[in-house]
Design a protein around this motif. Structure first.
Motif, short mmCIF file in Angstrom:
data_model
loop_
_atom_site.label_atom_id
_atom_site.label_comp_id
_atom_site.label_asym_id
_atom_site.label_seq_id
_atom_site.Cartn_x
_atom_site.Cartn_y
_atom_site.Cartn_z
N UNK A 171 -19.66 52.96 31.41
CA UNK A 171 -19.45 53.31 30.01
C UNK A 171 -20.77 53.19 29.25
N UNK A 209 -22.00 53.39 25.28
CA UNK A 209 -21.40 53.38 23.95
C UNK A 209 -22.51 53.18 22.92
N UNK A 235 -12.68 50.02 25.48
CA UNK A 235 -12.62 49.69 24.06
C UNK A 235 -11.70 48.51 23.85
N UNK A 273 -10.39 44.64 22.40
CA UNK A 273 -10.76 43.28 22.75
C UNK A 273 -11.44 42.56 21.60
N UNK A 274 -11.53 41.25 21.74
CA UNK A 274 -12.14 40.43 20.70
C UNK A 274 -11.37 39.14 20.57
N UNK A 275 -11.69 38.38 19.53
CA UNK A 275 -10.99 37.11 19.35
C UNK A 275 -11.02 36.69 17.89
N UNK A 289 -14.02 38.39 15.84
CA UNK A 289 -15.15 39.03 16.50
C UNK A 289 -14.61 40.19 17.31
N UNK A 290 -15.06 41.40 16.97
CA UNK A 290 -14.54 42.63 17.63
C UNK A 290 -15.72 43.57 17.91
N UNK A 291 -15.52 44.59 18.73
CA UNK A 291 -16.61 45.57 18.89
C UNK A 291 -16.95 46.14 17.51
N UNK A 319 -14.98 33.79 24.01
CA UNK A 319 -14.21 32.72 23.39
C UNK A 319 -14.16 31.47 24.28
N UNK A 367 -17.49 43.99 24.32
CA UNK A 367 -18.46 44.63 23.41
C UNK A 367 -18.61 43.83 22.13
N UNK A 368 -17.83 42.76 22.01
CA UNK A 368 -17.93 41.92 20.82
C UNK A 368 -18.87 40.75 21.10
N UNK A 369 -19.26 40.05 20.04
CA UNK A 369 -20.18 38.93 20.18
C UNK A 369 -19.43 37.68 20.60
N UNK A 370 -20.03 36.89 21.44
CA UNK A 370 -19.54 35.58 21.84
C UNK A 370 -18.24 35.67 22.63
N UNK A 389 -21.57 51.13 19.64
CA UNK A 389 -21.60 49.67 19.79
C UNK A 389 -22.89 49.18 20.45
N UNK A 421 -15.99 37.87 27.38
CA UNK A 421 -16.68 38.68 26.39
C UNK A 421 -16.29 40.14 26.50
#
Ligand SMILES: Cc1cc2nc3c(=O)[nH]c(=O)nc-3n(C[C@H](O)[C@H](O)[C@H](O)COP(=O)(O)OP(=O)(O)OC[C@H]3O[C@@H](n4cnc5c(N)ncnc54)[C@H](O)[C@@H]3O)c2cc1C
Lengths: 494, 406
Positions: free
Chosen positions: A109, A111, B352, B354-356, B296-298, A197, A192-195, A114, A190
């Motif tokens: 992928x 992107x 695509x 995901x996140x928290x 926190x998300x893309x 959990x 494509x988002x930061x950090x 992002x 993880x």
């Protein structure tokens, strides 16, 4: 180098293992001895060992299936990317399989919104940049082996490159990973988002040298190429003056894109090899690269030049074209093979020291050349204190390999003695395994192995690497409890 | 309720050993400014580390600072500023958000909470800067990990594991942290009158350019930030560096985004005040009864997730940081609406989603009953529990702070 004693039962059971692996990874099992031979070493090529079996899975599911078979049969597993590692991390075990990730080589992928790329672990480091460079993007960590090394190997070693002072090493540039545990369980962290959990497991998987899990997917962040980059070559009459210049540049608040140093033997070997135009008489040579908008680069180059001249630089040349900049780097990037030409064999060391100790360490290394009767050439990621002394020797001369290894160990001990560490980017592997006790005491190492126990309590994943002693997890789990009084009762309480 | 206040690492070790022997859990605090973060700890005793304070060594040319964990952030910030340096991860001051005065907190607290500010996407968070540490595990053993150099791969990167672990794996007794030169100047481009989706598109264009943006946020019309026009949704982009460089990049950025929104600029203290407010989530500090979440998300999905949040949570207000990747959400007092909030995150599909989501501010009772941190899939949760057991088999360090019952 002593490896764990091969398990006779596993050796005897080889045929049953091959049969089960062939069911788990159809068409991906290499059993024939001459084909297995191609996997008997990595970048630390003086050590060789024929693996029991080689398995080349094509999907995460096949990785998981192969690991489950090995777990059930009590068989050790050595993950392998491109085999360019310099510390023997992918050295096979006589009673273990090589789990090669080279067929997991798809870019999954891209992107741009992002600013991420998701790849399978066998994709090469440079392959990522190639996939996005038409849009002006690149993946920042750039090990000199980037044409060949795999991103999975980069994650396992937490590899760096000449631009990592400004842009960070692997761990600072990845956003997500998928890995498979020795139990065959697939874990994703993880994305494509930061950090990621919870506990920073991505942080510990990175640099874990294949001992905690098999990385099957990586999401990296990509950056837009800086508008321009220019490099300046600086020659100094002494190593000290070069070192002082590095410190002064940083103290002036400048973080160059790259800042590399070579000593006289290294710069001459490189010059012989690629004619980069290096000043042959300099005791030390600095390449400082500034990148960013034109205005910034011009401004900072001027400041760097001023600092260097003030500290006694006798040679100063600023690149005026892309070709010239590339030529400045060509010598540095080819430093290992260049040194390879002036000696039959060489061994590349990789300690990090506090930069202020550079003159002392280089002086000591010069003295040690006489003690060990071998020569050294030095290339140095000067900005972050990461030394690469190249020890020159000839393995055909009896005893010289052993002497070179002893010399290498003495250099790494020296790094630790002056407050540094055994390895800045190449990893511990088998090469520095037995020196770990010089840097860490028993309690430090035991706590690291306890982390391993949470992932792989039977020590099946890449055993014999990184840790000099393999404590049984059950033993390490035992606790000595000291019953006692309330601590320091004389202190004030609230 | 006993408060143990050790003065040095040896006393920390003694205290933890006592806790292990007596099976007496400890709540570990610096100056307690982040007690409101995470789940409430179930412990009869407090281990107060504010006595372990002081700078062990500061070497600006080596980019290294070694401190005891109880050293006040204010002291360290001032020390570094004296040499033009800083922690590049821009630790937020969450004091006011959590109902306390600003300017408090210790280095150990910032590291344990794994904090980061607007520069997160570019410079990383605390985990990217902690190089080495000494700690006492819940087994009552001292250990060190990492090193005192900026580049190191010797052994597992335990400093990353302990950073952001909220004191549940070890009690920190010394920290070595990378420091970097602070930016010479900073300027902010304000793009006024843009809705969230447009704001994200503008930020993506800027972040995907060579302008080296170091802050990218979007604020709605119903939240007040210093320096921004009233009742106007705005995207804001920060450029930092040498003045000549910032000027050149600003020209480039403005030309690139020309015609897509009304442009204005902030510089100097005005720019700094805006980014402090974004970093510290200042607009949400004003109404202390409301609940605050951080998602926190893309980044490119930020506007869609935001829409879903606003329609699922009546009375919600939110702004975006990290180009859309962080959503700071404030809800009216009452139910934390964890299901609705976490349900707004797009399910992972293809590459695509995901996140928290983390519940950052809520009354203690709410934080005790709602999972404050994103619940993990079973395999990952089991692995995390095994790690906790390897570091703290008796559960004496901050039990319950991250997960109920662990
Ligand atoms: C000429 C040359 C120059 C180099 N320059 C640099 C440099 O500038 N900077 C630098 O940092 N390194 C450098 N290296 C070292 C090496 O290239 C890196 O360590 C690289 O990351 C190794 O990648 P690889 O795919 O070859 O891994 P391998 O050598 O195959 O494996 C390395 C380790 O990673 C493990 N591993 C591999 N893949 C996986 C996976 N998918 N999951 C889990 N574990 C895995 C292996 O078990 C092993 O322990 C250089 C090497 C050479 C030969």
């Amino acid at each position: 180098m002593l490896m764990p004693k091969p398990d006779e039962a596993v050796l005897r059971n080889r045929e049953a293992l091959v049969a089960r692996l062939e069911r788990a990874v159809p068409g991906g099992v290499i059993g024939a001895e001459d084909a297995r031979r191609a996997y008997d070493t990595d970048g630390l090529s003086m050590y060789r060992q024929l693996p029991l079996v080689v398995v080349l899975p094509r999907s995460t599911a096949e990785v998981a299936a192969a690991l489950k078979v090995c777990k059930e049969m009590g068989v050790k597993v050595v993950p392998r990317g491109a085999g360019t590692g310099l510390s023997g991390g992918a050295l096979p075990l006589a009673d273990g399989i090589i789990l090669g990730l080279s067929k997991l080589n798809r870019i999954l992928d891209i992107d741009y919104d992002n600013r991420t790329v998701t790849v399978q672990p066998g994709v090469t480091n440079l392959g990522i940049t190639h996939a996005v460079q038409h849009a002006g993007f690149y993946y920042a960590p750039d090990p000199s082996s980037q044409i060949a090394c795999s991103i999975g190997g980069n994650v396992a070693e937490n590899s760096g490159g000449v631009h990592c002072l400004k842009y960070g090493v692997t761990t600072n540039n990845i956003l997500g990973i998928e890995f498979v545990t020795m139990d065959g369980e697939v874990v994703r962290l993880g994305g494509k988002h930061l950090d990621s959990e919870g506990y920073d497991l991505m942080g510990v998987l990175t640099g874990s040298e294949g001992l905690l899990g098999v990385v099957t997917e990586v999401t990296v962040r990509i950056l837009q190429k800086p508008e321009t980059a220019r490099a300046v070559l600086l020659g100094f009459p002494s190593v000290e003056a070069g070192g002082e210049t590095v410190a002064a540049i940083i103290a002036a608040g400048i973080i160059p894109g790259g800042m590399e140093m070579m000593d006289n033997p290294a710069l001459n070997a490189a010059e012989d090899f690629v004619n980069a135009g290096y000043p042959r008489d300099a005791a030390s040579l600095l390449i400082v690269e500034l990148d960013g908008p034109m205005a910034e680069v011009d401004h900072l180059i001027e400041r760097v030049e001023g600092i260097a001249r003030g500290l006694g630089a006798t040679y100063c040349r600023v690149s005026t074209s892309e070709e010239e900049r590339a030529a400045f780097w060509a010598g540095r990037k080819a430093a290992f093979p260049a040194v390879g030409r002036i000696a039959a064999d060489y061994m590349c060391m990789d300690g990090t020291i506090p930069r202020k100790e550079l003159p002392r360490v280089l002086r000591r290394m010069t003295e040690m050349q006489d003690e060990f009767g071998l020569r050294v050439a030095n290339v140095f990621h000067a900005g972050d204190g990461n030394l690469h002394p190249l020890i020159l020797f000839d393995a055909n001369n009896p005893g010289e390999l052993e002497r070179a290894e002893k010399f290498g160990a003495a250099i790494l001990r020296l790094c630790v003695e002056v407050g540094g560490v055994l390895t800045g980017e190449h990893g511990v592997g088998i090469e520095k395994r037995d020196l770990m006790t010089d840097q860490f005491d028993a309690a430090d190492l035991e706590q690291q192995i306890r982390l391993k126990c949470a992932f792989d309590p039977d020590h099946l994943l890449n055993p014999g690497k990184v840790f000099p002693v393999l404590h049984r997890c059950a033993e390490l789990g035992r606790m000595v409890v000291h019953k006692g009084r309330m601590p320091f009762p004389d202190l004030p309480r609230f | 309720m006993t408060v143990l206040k050790p003065d040095n690492a040896a006393q920390v070790l003694e205290a933890v050993r006592w806790a292990v022997a007596e099976e007496q859990p400890l709540e570990i605090v610096g100056t307690g400014t982040k007690r409101g973060l995470g789940r409430p700890v179930q412990a009869a005793h407090t281990l107060d580390l504010s006595g372990l304070s002081g700078v062990v060594s500061y070497e600006p040319e080596e980019l290294l600072l070694t401190v005891l964990p109880g050293t006040p952030m204010a002291e360290v910030t001032a020390l570094l500023a004296g040499r033009g340096q800083e922690f590049a991860f821009e630790a937020p001051d969450h004091g006011p958000l959590l109902g306390l005065p600003g300017g408090g907190g210790t280095v150990g607290g910032v590291v344990s909470a794994g904090l980061a500010g607007p520069r997160r996407f570019k410079a990383g968070s605390a985990r990217d800067h902690v190089l080495g540490l000494h700690a006492v595990s819940g087994r009552g053993e001292s250990f060190k990990a990492g090193g005192k150099v900026v580049k190191n791969v010797t052994g597992y990167d335990l400093p990353k594991l302990l950073t952001g672990a909220y004191g549940t794996l070890g009690v920190l007794t010394e920290l070595t942290i990378k420091v970097l030169p602070g930016p010479e100047t900073a300027r902010t481009l304000v793009l006024a009158g843009v809705a969230a989706a447009d704001g994200i598109a503008l930020m993506a264009a800027a972040l995907g350019s060579s302008a080296e943006v170091s802050g990218a946020a979007w604020v709605p019309e119903n939240l007040a930030f210093p320096g921004l026009p009233d009742r106007t949704p705005c995207a804001v982009l920060r450029l930092e560096g040498p003045a000549v460089s910032v000027a050149a990049r600003m020209t480039h950025l403005r030309a690139m985004l020309d015609g897509r929104a009304a442009q204005a600029e902030l510089a100097g203290e005005e720019s700094a005040a805006l980014w402090r407010a974004i970093r510290d989530v200042t607009p949400f500090a004003e109404d202390p009864d409301r609940l605050v979440w951080k998602l926190s998300v893309p980044p490119a999905e930020g506007a869609r997730v935001l829409d879903r949040l606003l329609s699922a949570c009546p009375g919600a207000k939110a702004f975006l940081d990290q180009g859309g990747g962080w959503i700071w959400l404030s809800l009216p007092a009452g139910d934390a609406l964890a299901g609705a909030v976490r349900g707004a995150i797009l399910a992972p599909e293809g590459f695509g989603g995901g996140g928290h989501a983390t519940l950052v501010r809520a009354p203690e009772a709410v934080r005790a009953s709602v999972p404050v941190f994103q619940p993990q899939p079973a395999g990952l949760a089991a692995l995390s529990a095994r790690i906790k057991a390897q570091f703290d088999p008796k559960g004496v360090l901050n039990p319950g702070r991250m997960t109920a019952g662990a």
